[in-house]
Design an enzyme around this catalytic site. Sequence first.
Site, PDB file in Angstrom:
ATOM      1  N   LEU A   2       0.812  -1.235   0.000  1.00 24.40           N
ATOM      2  CA  LEU A   2       0.000   0.000   0.000  1.00 24.40           C
ATOM      3  C   LEU A   2       0.843   1.282   0.000  1.00 24.40           C
ATOM      4  O   LEU A   2       0.507   2.258   0.681  1.00 24.40           O
ATOM      5  CB  LEU A   2      -0.968   0.019   1.196  1.00 24.40           C
ATOM      6  N   CYS A  13      -6.537  -5.940   2.063  1.00 23.70           N
ATOM      7  CA  CYS A  13      -5.155  -6.018   1.585  1.00 23.70           C
ATOM      8  C   CYS A  13      -4.365  -7.046   2.416  1.00 23.70           C
ATOM      9  O   CYS A  13      -4.321  -6.943   3.642  1.00 23.70           O
ATOM     10  CB  CYS A  13      -4.470  -4.661   1.662  1.00 23.70           C
ATOM     11  N   GLY A  49      -4.101 -12.671 -11.062  1.00 26.33           N
ATOM     12  CA  GLY A  49      -3.855 -13.235 -12.381  1.00 26.33           C
ATOM     13  C   GLY A  49      -4.822 -14.352 -12.727  1.00 26.33           C
ATOM     14  O   GLY A  49      -5.801 -14.601 -12.005  1.00 26.33           O
ATOM     15  N   GLY A  93      -8.394 -11.974 -12.402  1.00 21.43           N
ATOM     16  CA  GLY A  93      -8.033 -12.782 -13.561  1.00 21.43           C
ATOM     17  C   GLY A  93      -8.692 -12.404 -14.862  1.00 21.43           C
ATOM     18  O   GLY A  93      -8.844 -13.250 -15.751  1.00 21.43           O
ATOM     19  N   GLY A 147      -6.859  -5.624 -13.743  1.00 21.15           N
ATOM     20  CA  GLY A 147      -5.765  -5.282 -12.836  1.00 21.15           C
ATOM     21  C   GLY A 147      -4.415  -5.718 -13.366  1.00 21.15           C
ATOM     22  O   GLY A 147      -3.798  -5.030 -14.176  1.00 21.15           O
TER      23      GLY A 147
END
Length: 270
Positions: free
Chosen positions: A63, A117, A199, A227, A248
């Site tokens: 972060l 996170c 991913g 993904g 992302g």
Amino acid sequence: MLELKPPLVLLSGPAGFGEYLKLMDHRYVGGVLLKTVTLHPKEGNPTPRMADSDFYVINRIGLENPGIHAFVENVPELPVPMIASLGGDSFEEYLEVARVFKKVADRFHAVEFNFSCPNVKEGGLSIVKNAEEWKKLLNTLRKELPDSFLIAKVGVEGIFVEDAAEFVMKTGWDGITLVNTVRGLHFEKDTMILGGLSGPVLKPIALRAVYEVKKRFPELFVIASGGVYSVKDAEEFLKVGADVIGVGSALFKDPGVVEEIGKYLLEVKR
């Protein structure tokens, strides 16, 4: 309701503060979810921070951000709608970040709070472990930002996504981002990298999460995250009910995929 055309956002973290926009045609980007901002500046974790394989990306950025006070003094000027992402290390920090953010809230189409996170010692995952405390925090933040379109970003660790979605609904929030990265470990020769896994390998998990939440709460606004690397991926997330498609880690490999997905979404979501 949050209207984005196309219903595609660059996701918090990989999208930074909009730097990738210079690599793509803005007509095919519905919005940018900015990097998560916390109360105090964070330098992030020491290197190595990222690694990848054919099937996943793992990161431990931590972060890194300038802190909320510097952020509100230097809000980015972007050619597409902006969604802020806010985080904290404690109940009190989340609340203080929201109070400072109020000064600039009208410049954003929506606000996402990051409750998941995996790469910080406190905050993130630790917040949702205590369900009653988290519900109290959701209620408090809703009262602090009564006019903002509020989105909670959660993962699949620490809480069932169906339970998280129910809390979000009952506390008057508008949407949920599914899912954040999950904790993973990657070897780079003899060096272990412990970070958040994203991913292609994350897609089946994210698809199931969106499916389960939309089945129980069809009225809840869902940003699908996990993904999305192709038009086919976006198509599958639409089939399970996603309202917005998030891109992302694919940005790191091929920013051009955003235009391909954006064109597709403009066609099917006229």
